[in-house]
Scaffold this motif. Sequence first.
Motif, mmCIF file in Angstrom:
data_model
loop_
_atom_site.group_PDB
_atom_site.id
_atom_site.type_symbol
_atom_site.label_atom_id
_atom_site.label_comp_id
_atom_site.label_asym_id
_atom_site.label_seq_id
_atom_site.Cartn_x
_atom_site.Cartn_y
_atom_site.Cartn_z
ATOM 1 N N VAL A 81 35.738 55.795 -17.362
ATOM 2 C CA VAL A 81 34.468 56.369 -16.900
ATOM 3 C C VAL A 81 33.718 55.310 -16.096
ATOM 4 C CG1 VAL A 81 32.260 57.394 -17.597
ATOM 5 C CG2 VAL A 81 34.348 57.966 -18.858
ATOM 6 N N GLY A 82 33.137 54.384 -16.789
ATOM 7 C CA GLY A 82 32.387 53.309 -16.147
ATOM 8 C C GLY A 82 31.162 53.805 -15.398
ATOM 9 N N LEU A 83 30.259 52.904 -15.145
ATOM 10 C CA LEU A 83 29.066 53.271 -14.382
ATOM 11 C C LEU A 83 29.438 53.706 -12.975
ATOM 12 C CD1 LEU A 83 26.648 50.400 -15.521
ATOM 13 C CD2 LEU A 83 26.818 52.746 -16.425
ATOM 14 N N THR A 84 30.443 53.054 -12.393
ATOM 15 C CA THR A 84 30.862 53.448 -11.041
ATOM 16 C C THR A 84 31.492 54.840 -11.040
ATOM 17 O OG1 THR A 84 32.951 52.274 -11.292
ATOM 18 C CG2 THR A 84 31.164 51.087 -10.205
ATOM 19 N N GLY A 85 32.176 55.199 -12.112
ATOM 20 C CA GLY A 85 32.737 56.546 -12.210
ATOM 21 C C GLY A 85 31.652 57.602 -12.259
ATOM 22 N N ILE A 86 30.571 57.310 -12.984
ATOM 23 C CA ILE A 86 29.440 58.235 -13.048
ATOM 24 C C ILE A 86 28.827 58.396 -11.650
ATOM 25 C CG2 ILE A 86 27.105 58.547 -13.983
ATOM 26 C CD1 ILE A 86 28.158 57.150 -16.564
ATOM 27 N N ILE A 87 28.712 57.301 -10.932
ATOM 28 C CA ILE A 87 28.169 57.360 -9.566
ATOM 29 C C ILE A 87 29.107 58.140 -8.643
ATOM 30 C CG2 ILE A 87 27.641 55.965 -7.525
ATOM 31 C CD1 ILE A 87 26.551 53.823 -9.533
ATOM 32 N N LYS A 88 30.399 57.909 -8.746
ATOM 33 C CA LYS A 88 31.353 58.646 -7.910
ATOM 34 C C LYS A 88 31.297 60.147 -8.204
ATOM 35 C CE LYS A 88 34.532 54.856 -7.095
ATOM 36 N NZ LYS A 88 35.839 54.273 -7.380
ATOM 37 N N ALA A 89 31.125 60.503 -9.470
ATOM 38 C CA ALA A 89 30.998 61.921 -9.825
ATOM 39 C C ALA A 89 29.739 62.513 -9.192
ATOM 40 C CB ALA A 89 30.978 62.086 -11.340
ATOM 41 N N PHE A 90 28.652 61.752 -9.215
ATOM 42 C CA PHE A 90 27.412 62.189 -8.565
ATOM 43 C C PHE A 90 27.640 62.390 -7.074
ATOM 44 C CE2 PHE A 90 23.732 60.657 -6.078
ATOM 45 C CZ PHE A 90 22.810 61.645 -6.386
ATOM 46 N N GLU A 91 28.317 61.425 -6.432
ATOM 47 C CA GLU A 91 28.592 61.528 -5.002
ATOM 48 C C GLU A 91 29.505 62.711 -4.677
ATOM 49 O OE1 GLU A 91 30.165 57.609 -4.294
ATOM 50 O OE2 GLU A 91 28.201 56.821 -3.699
ATOM 51 N N ALA A 92 30.361 63.094 -5.645
ATOM 52 C CA ALA A 92 31.262 64.240 -5.466
ATOM 53 C C ALA A 92 30.564 65.563 -5.801
ATOM 54 C CB ALA A 92 32.506 64.063 -6.332
ATOM 55 N N LYS A 93 29.249 65.494 -6.034
ATOM 56 C CA LYS A 93 28.415 66.678 -6.285
ATOM 57 C C LYS A 93 28.654 67.320 -7.649
ATOM 58 C CE LYS A 93 26.798 66.546 -2.015
ATOM 59 N NZ LYS A 93 26.201 65.278 -1.760
ATOM 60 N N CYS A 94 29.143 66.549 -8.619
ATOM 61 C CA CYS A 94 29.255 67.071 -9.982
ATOM 62 C C CYS A 94 27.840 67.270 -10.514
ATOM 63 C CB CYS A 94 30.024 66.099 -10.878
ATOM 64 S SG CYS A 94 31.741 65.874 -10.384
ATOM 65 N N THR A 95 27.586 68.450 -11.078
ATOM 66 C CA THR A 95 26.222 68.781 -11.484
ATOM 67 C C THR A 95 26.014 68.811 -12.990
ATOM 68 O OG1 THR A 95 26.723 71.141 -11.395
ATOM 69 C CG2 THR A 95 25.816 70.127 -9.392
ATOM 70 N N ASN A 96 27.089 68.674 -13.769
ATOM 71 C CA ASN A 96 26.932 68.671 -15.217
ATOM 72 C C ASN A 96 28.055 67.841 -15.847
ATOM 73 O OD1 ASN A 96 29.265 70.412 -15.566
ATOM 74 N ND2 ASN A 96 27.944 72.109 -14.942
ATOM 75 N N ARG A 97 27.997 67.688 -17.150
ATOM 76 C CA ARG A 97 28.980 66.844 -17.845
ATOM 77 C C ARG A 97 30.386 67.429 -17.785
ATOM 78 N NH1 ARG A 97 26.196 63.628 -22.807
ATOM 79 N NH2 ARG A 97 24.237 63.175 -21.750
ATOM 80 N N CYS A 98 30.488 68.723 -17.826
ATOM 81 C CA CYS A 98 31.812 69.363 -17.754
ATOM 82 C C CYS A 98 32.482 69.041 -16.419
ATOM 83 C CB CYS A 98 31.667 70.867 -17.954
ATOM 84 S SG CYS A 98 33.228 71.757 -17.918
ATOM 85 N N GLU A 99 31.746 69.198 -15.324
ATOM 86 C CA GLU A 99 32.296 68.884 -14.005
ATOM 87 C C GLU A 99 32.601 67.393 -13.875
ATOM 88 O OE1 GLU A 99 29.395 70.259 -11.179
ATOM 89 O OE2 GLU A 99 29.885 72.375 -11.523
ATOM 90 N N THR A 100 31.742 66.564 -14.442
ATOM 91 C CA THR A 100 31.948 65.112 -14.390
ATOM 92 C C THR A 100 33.207 64.727 -15.154
ATOM 93 O OG1 THR A 100 29.568 64.724 -14.147
ATOM 94 C CG2 THR A 100 30.905 62.870 -14.919
#
Length: 155
Positions: A91-110
């Motif tokens: 996961v990592g903090l960078t993974g959370i940021i990449k998910a945000f950049e990929a337009k993931c809008t919730n934990r399931c999508e992330t």
Amino acid sequence: MNRYESLLDEAYSEGITVKEVKLKSNSDGLYVSNKIALNKNRLNTNDEKYCILAEELGHHHTSYGNIIDLNDIRNAKQEYQARLYSYNKLVGLTGIIKAFEAKCTNRCETAEFLGVTESFLNEAIDCYRDKYGISVELDNYTICFIPNLWVYQQL
């Protein structure tokens, strides 16, 4: 090659044998002397195997001795280090940021974007909240953990 297979290759390149077996215990996985056993009775998806394999690799890199008794604080600390290793790796903090950049809008999508189970993602977020507090800044982003996970880019 999927993420689980890639992590298997990484384990093999480090001289670690990985087998999917039926364990008698309720453990999802075990690590002993460069050998990892993944419990076929409990792990049904590649995402589940991916998460447990990462934690067992964490034990390879961070643990020593028999740490099964988690009532011993030294063992509990080693268990925490192995889990933190897996959270940072998958996961990592960078993974959370990449998910945000990929337009993931919730934990399931992330979780789906990162290839981990939703429960693994939730545990990672809880761990990061305990470690960093309400929020943490990385590069030009702020990741907030309370009240819910959200990321915003600083301008």
